[in-house]
Scaffold this motif. Structure first.
Motif, PDB file in Angstrom:
ATOM      1  N   ALA A 172       0.835  -1.207   0.000  1.00 15.48           N
ATOM      2  CA  ALA A 172       0.000   0.000   0.000  1.00 15.48           C
ATOM      3  C   ALA A 172       0.867   1.253   0.000  1.00 15.48           C
ATOM      4  O   ALA A 172       0.571   2.240  -0.703  1.00 15.48           O
ATOM      5  N   GLU A 173       1.967   1.255   0.774  1.00 15.13           N
ATOM      6  CA  GLU A 173       2.855   2.417   0.795  1.00 15.13           C
ATOM      7  C   GLU A 173       3.551   2.596  -0.552  1.00 15.13           C
ATOM      8  O   GLU A 173       3.752   3.721  -1.021  1.00 15.13           O
ATOM      9  N   ILE A 174       3.907   1.493  -1.183  1.00 15.88           N
ATOM     10  CA  ILE A 174       4.560   1.598  -2.493  1.00 15.88           C
ATOM     11  C   ILE A 174       3.595   2.165  -3.525  1.00 15.88           C
ATOM     12  O   ILE A 174       3.972   2.971  -4.391  1.00 15.88           O
ATOM     13  N   GLU A 175       2.316   1.748  -3.449  1.00 19.21           N
ATOM     14  CA  GLU A 175       1.315   2.299  -4.362  1.00 19.21           C
ATOM     15  C   GLU A 175       1.195   3.810  -4.189  1.00 19.21           C
ATOM     16  O   GLU A 175       1.137   4.566  -5.165  1.00 19.21           O
ATOM     17  N   LEU A 176       1.152   4.287  -2.945  1.00 16.80           N
ATOM     18  CA  LEU A 176       1.090   5.725  -2.694  1.00 16.80           C
ATOM     19  C   LEU A 176       2.349   6.431  -3.215  1.00 16.80           C
ATOM     20  O   LEU A 176       2.271   7.544  -3.761  1.00 16.80           O
ATOM     21  N   LEU A 177       3.497   5.791  -3.065  1.00 19.89           N
ATOM     22  CA  LEU A 177       4.742   6.401  -3.510  1.00 19.89           C
ATOM     23  C   LEU A 177       4.799   6.515  -5.030  1.00 19.89           C
ATOM     24  O   LEU A 177       5.159   7.561  -5.577  1.00 19.89           O
ATOM     25  N   LEU A 178       4.408   5.436  -5.730  1.00 23.23           N
ATOM     26  CA  LEU A 178       4.467   5.462  -7.192  1.00 23.23           C
ATOM     27  C   LEU A 178       3.456   6.412  -7.795  1.00 23.23           C
ATOM     28  O   LEU A 178       3.621   6.860  -8.937  1.00 23.23           O
ATOM     29  N   ARG A 179       2.439   6.750  -7.058  1.00 24.71           N
ATOM     30  CA  ARG A 179       1.430   7.680  -7.580  1.00 24.71           C
ATOM     31  C   ARG A 179       1.994   9.093  -7.711  1.00 24.71           C
ATOM     32  O   ARG A 179       1.541   9.873  -8.562  1.00 24.71           O
ATOM     33  N   ALA A 211       7.965  10.848  -1.353  1.00 25.72           N
ATOM     34  CA  ALA A 211       7.533  10.425  -0.020  1.00 25.72           C
ATOM     35  C   ALA A 211       7.035  11.614   0.787  1.00 25.72           C
ATOM     36  O   ALA A 211       6.067  11.511   1.555  1.00 25.72           O
ATOM     37  N   GLY A 212       7.688  12.772   0.633  1.00 22.11           N
ATOM     38  CA  GLY A 212       7.228  13.955   1.344  1.00 22.11           C
ATOM     39  C   GLY A 212       5.884  14.450   0.841  1.00 22.11           C
ATOM     40  O   GLY A 212       5.090  15.016   1.606  1.00 22.11           O
ATOM     41  N   ALA A 213       5.605  14.254  -0.470  1.00 27.65           N
ATOM     42  CA  ALA A 213       4.337  14.713  -1.023  1.00 27.65           C
ATOM     43  C   ALA A 213       3.214  13.703  -0.837  1.00 27.65           C
ATOM     44  O   ALA A 213       2.036  14.047  -0.998  1.00 27.65           O
ATOM     45  N   SER A 214       3.530  12.444  -0.524  1.00 28.13           N
ATOM     46  CA  SER A 214       2.497  11.411  -0.383  1.00 28.13           C
ATOM     47  C   SER A 214       1.938  11.394   1.035  1.00 28.13           C
ATOM     48  O   SER A 214       2.338  12.177   1.896  1.00 28.13           O
ATOM     49  N   MET A 215       1.042  10.462   1.281  1.00 27.47           N
ATOM     50  CA  MET A 215       0.386  10.329   2.589  1.00 27.47           C
ATOM     51  C   MET A 215       0.995   9.201   3.410  1.00 27.47           C
ATOM     52  O   MET A 215       0.314   8.576   4.224  1.00 27.47           O
ATOM     53  N   LEU A 216       2.291   8.930   3.212  1.00 26.58           N
ATOM     54  CA  LEU A 216       2.923   7.868   3.983  1.00 26.58           C
ATOM     55  C   LEU A 216       2.962   8.250   5.461  1.00 26.58           C
ATOM     56  O   LEU A 216       3.277   9.397   5.809  1.00 26.58           O
ATOM     57  N   PRO A 217       2.665   7.313   6.370  1.00 26.65           N
ATOM     58  CA  PRO A 217       2.726   7.642   7.802  1.00 26.65           C
ATOM     59  C   PRO A 217       4.147   7.940   8.273  1.00 26.65           C
ATOM     60  O   PRO A 217       4.351   8.720   9.177  1.00 26.65           O
ATOM     61  N   GLU A 218       5.140   7.311   7.679  1.00 23.64           N
ATOM     62  CA  GLU A 218       6.544   7.564   8.026  1.00 23.64           C
ATOM     63  C   GLU A 218       7.298   7.821   6.725  1.00 23.64           C
ATOM     64  O   GLU A 218       7.371   6.943   5.860  1.00 23.64           O
ATOM     65  N   ARG A 219       7.863   9.016   6.581  1.00 22.21           N
ATOM     66  CA  ARG A 219       8.412   9.429   5.301  1.00 22.21           C
ATOM     67  C   ARG A 219       9.934   9.363   5.245  1.00 22.21           C
ATOM     68  O   ARG A 219      10.518   9.634   4.206  1.00 22.21           O
ATOM     69  N   ARG A 220      10.583   9.053   6.328  1.00 18.08           N
ATOM     70  CA  ARG A 220      12.034   8.953   6.304  1.00 18.08           C
ATOM     71  C   ARG A 220      12.485   7.579   5.824  1.00 18.08           C
ATOM     72  O   ARG A 220      11.782   6.588   6.012  1.00 18.08           O
TER      73      ARG A 220
END
Length: 646
Positions: A484-491, A575-584
């Motif tokens: 799910a995090e990878i999907e948000l990142l690739l978007r 990652a900074g522009a996405s909705m990831l809970p942890e972006r580092r």
């Protein structure tokens, strides 16, 4: 969950702060190094003297012309073995012992452009010593030049006196021979024009030249007329131009009238009309008259040109006959006068040479080379007060600025590495990570999560008792991203970066991305040949091929894959522009590691992992060994990441 404990250094310096402490220490170290570099270099001084290499000019005399060859010869003489040897002896007598080899390294001579000046230089660490060395060098050069010029003057004087005696005897003999020859052949003057035969010959030559010019002009005019006739041009004498022009106007008017007549009436009508039917005949007669007049004019012009050419040729023939007779008359005189001229020129040359030598002897006798040497010291050397290098005033601000920048960089680097060493608050493989009380290292603690119900290995857990086990030492692993995090990142990444991510999620390591070219891809077979030490062939999922088109298009145009730094920056920005809970910790290594863990969860052992992702580092194998579970072998493993499924 993640528990974070503050480090002891933070509690020890609550007011100063870790960054301030690091900056203070780095600044002190860098400033010490900078000051040591700036002031640790010994100063180098330069003493100079200026010498004019030619005789000093008088007040009312013009300046000497620059002689680059003479200047370069004197430069070689100043640095020659003879002069440096004398200088070493003079310095030893003055208590400044310096050998010739050391003098060669310290001394230099620089010519001043467009002048006869030389600048004598000496460089070193003792200003007073340098000035003394240069001044002794100048004095040694003065003595050497005076000795050379004095020896040369004596030798030159002897040679000139012997040559003067020989010249005097030859002059007396040549003068007697010249007088005898002039008396025998009745030559009364020293100029050829004084002979009447020669004067008449010159007049005939002038007349013949003018006649030949007229002949050439007449011939050229006749040929020009013939060429004009060949081209069909009209030749009209000046006296007939008005008559022919008037006749030509009549013809042109008649033609215009006939053209108007034919434009208004037919030929049959013209033939029946008595007033009109004679007009064509009259026009034809008029044109014939014009042609006859032009023919007569052309013949007239050519006849006049021919007559003019014949007259010019006759004149030339007569003048040539007269010239031949006159030339035979003066041939004897010319031979005698040529001999007389040669004898006179020889005598003049001997007398000129005798006078020049006498002048040189007088100048040498009057010149005092000891009191007035052939050089002039324009400026003596003095002890320099400031070094030529290093420039402390310039280097100190630069060194201080560099030290400050280095301190800032070290502070940032320490802070950056400290942040990178801090474990992200995310879950790795069903465990939690805690930082110890001492702030050093990371501990992996098993979670009390239930075992999977189906036992298929899709969400792997540690095979350990449900109770909390002992702490496991774990090397720091890259960030683990779920699908799910990878999907948000690739978007949130562009199409080119999305193709790189597809390769990372297919088993290509970040280091192998830069090795790929368009020949590695086989869209027909659906495979990718990975070059390098871990050479292998990977079958790519259709979902991966759909994302690779922008990357393949760039490879076809000669644009290589993105560098690792650019790819990591693009992923971090996404990652900074996405909705990831942890972006580092989101980078290319994290994507590849996520695919590696995905395969390990299915039970792939190291042999199958290396077939897919290439060689594994020993520390990575050690870390993965604790989380691998027994599962499928080979054919039972799903090699396609969930994100790349259609």
């Amino acid at each position: 969950m993640i528990r974070w404990f503050p480090s002891r250094s933070t509690r020890t310096h609550p007011l100063l702060g870790r960054r301030a402490l690091v900056f203070a220490l780095a600044s002190a170290l860098c400033l010490t190094l900078a000051l040591g570099i700036v002031y640790g270099r010994e100063p180098v001084y330069r003493a100079t003297a200026s010498v004019l290499t030619v005789k000093p000019k008088a007040v009312d005399a013009p300046s000497a012309t620059a002689d680059p060859e003479h200047v370069m010869i004197q430069r070689r003489l100043l640095l020659g073995e003879s002069l440096l040897g004398r200088l070493a002896i003079d310095l030893a007598e003055a208590g400044l012992a310096v050998d010739v080899a050391a003098l060669r390294t310290r001394l230099a001579v620089e010519p001043i452009p467009e002048t006869n000046l030389l600048e004598l230089r000496a460089e070193g660490g003792d200003p007073e010593r340098l000035a003394a060395i240069v001044n002794h060098w100048v004095r040694a050069y003065e003595r050497l030049r005076a000795e050379q010029v004095s020896a040369s003057a004596g030798r030159t004087t002897t040679e000139l006196e012997e040559e003067q005696a020989r010249l005097e005897r030859r002059i007396e003999s040549a003068r007697a021979e010249l007088e005898t020859f002039a008396a025998e052949h009745d030559i009364v003057g020293i100029e050829r024009a004084e002979s009447r035969a020669l004067a008449e010959l010159e007049d005939l030559n002038d007349a013949l030249g003018k006649a030949r010019n007229r002949e050439v002009e007449a011939l050229a005019r006749l040929r020009a007329l013939d060429e004009a006739v060949a081209r069909g041009e009209r030749l009209i004498p000046r006296e007939q131009q008005n008559d022919i022009a008037r006749l030509q106007r009549y013809v042109e008017r008649g033609r215009e009238r006939l053209d108007q007549l034919y434009a208004r009436y037919t030929q049959a009508y013209i033939d029946r009309d008595p007033a009109l039917r004679d007009l064509p005949g009259e026009q034809a007669a008029l044109e014939q008259s014009l042609e006859r007049a032009l023919l007569v004019a052309r013949i007239t012009v050519r006849d006049e040109a021919r007559q003019e050419l014949d007259a010019a040729r006759e004149t030339v023939a007569l003048l040539e006959d007269d010239l031949d007779r006159q030339q035979r008359a003066v041939q004897t005189f010319s031979r005698h006068f040529a001999t007389f001229e040669g004898l006179r020129e020889g005598l003049d040359g001997l007398e000129t040479r005798f006078a020049e030598n006498a002048q040189r002897l007088a100048e040498i006798a009057l010149r005092d080379f000891e009191q007035y040497p052939p050089i002039q010291v324009v400026e003596w050397a003095y002890a320099p007060s400031a070094p030529i290098r290093p420039d402390y005033a310039r280097d100190l601000p630069i060194a201080l600025a560099a030290a400050l920048l280095a301190a800032l960089f070290l502070t940032w680097l320490t802070d950056y590495l400290g942040e990178r060493s801090t474990a992200p608050r995310v879950s790795y493989l069903g465990v939690r990570i805690e930082r110890g009380e001492d702030g050093d290292g990371v501990r992996l603690v098993e979670s009390a999560a239930p075992a999977p119900e189906d036992g298929a290995g899709q969400s792997a857990t540690l095979e350990a008792p449900r109770a909390r086990a002992a702490v496991i030492d774990l090397p720091r692993l890259p960030r683990l991203l779920d699908p799910a995090e990878i999907e948000l990142l690739l978007r949130d990444v562009d199409t080119e970066v999305r193709g790189h991510c597809a390769l990372l999620l297919s088993g290509v390591t970040p280091a192998e991305l830069m090795l790929l070219d368009r020949d590695c891809f086989d869209p027909v077979a659906g495979t990718l040949s990975v070059p390098g030490a871990g050479r292998r062939e990977l079958a790519l999922a259709p979902g991966a091929w759909g994302r690779l088109e922008p990357l393949l298009d760039g490879l076809r145009r000669g644009i290589g894959p993105l560098a690792a730094e650019r790819l990591d920056r693009a992923l971090g920005k996404a990652a900074g522009a996405s909705m990831l809970p942890e972006r580092r910790g989101v980078d290319a290594q994290a994507l590849w590691h996520s695919y590696l863990v995905y395969l390990a969860h299915q039970g792939a052992d190291f042999e199958w992992l290396q077939r897919r992702v290439g060689p594994l580092a020993p520390e990575l194998r050690s870390a993965l060994r604790k989380f691998m579970v027994a599962g499928e072998r080979g054919e039972g493993i799903d090699w396609v990441h969930p994100v790349l499924r259609d």
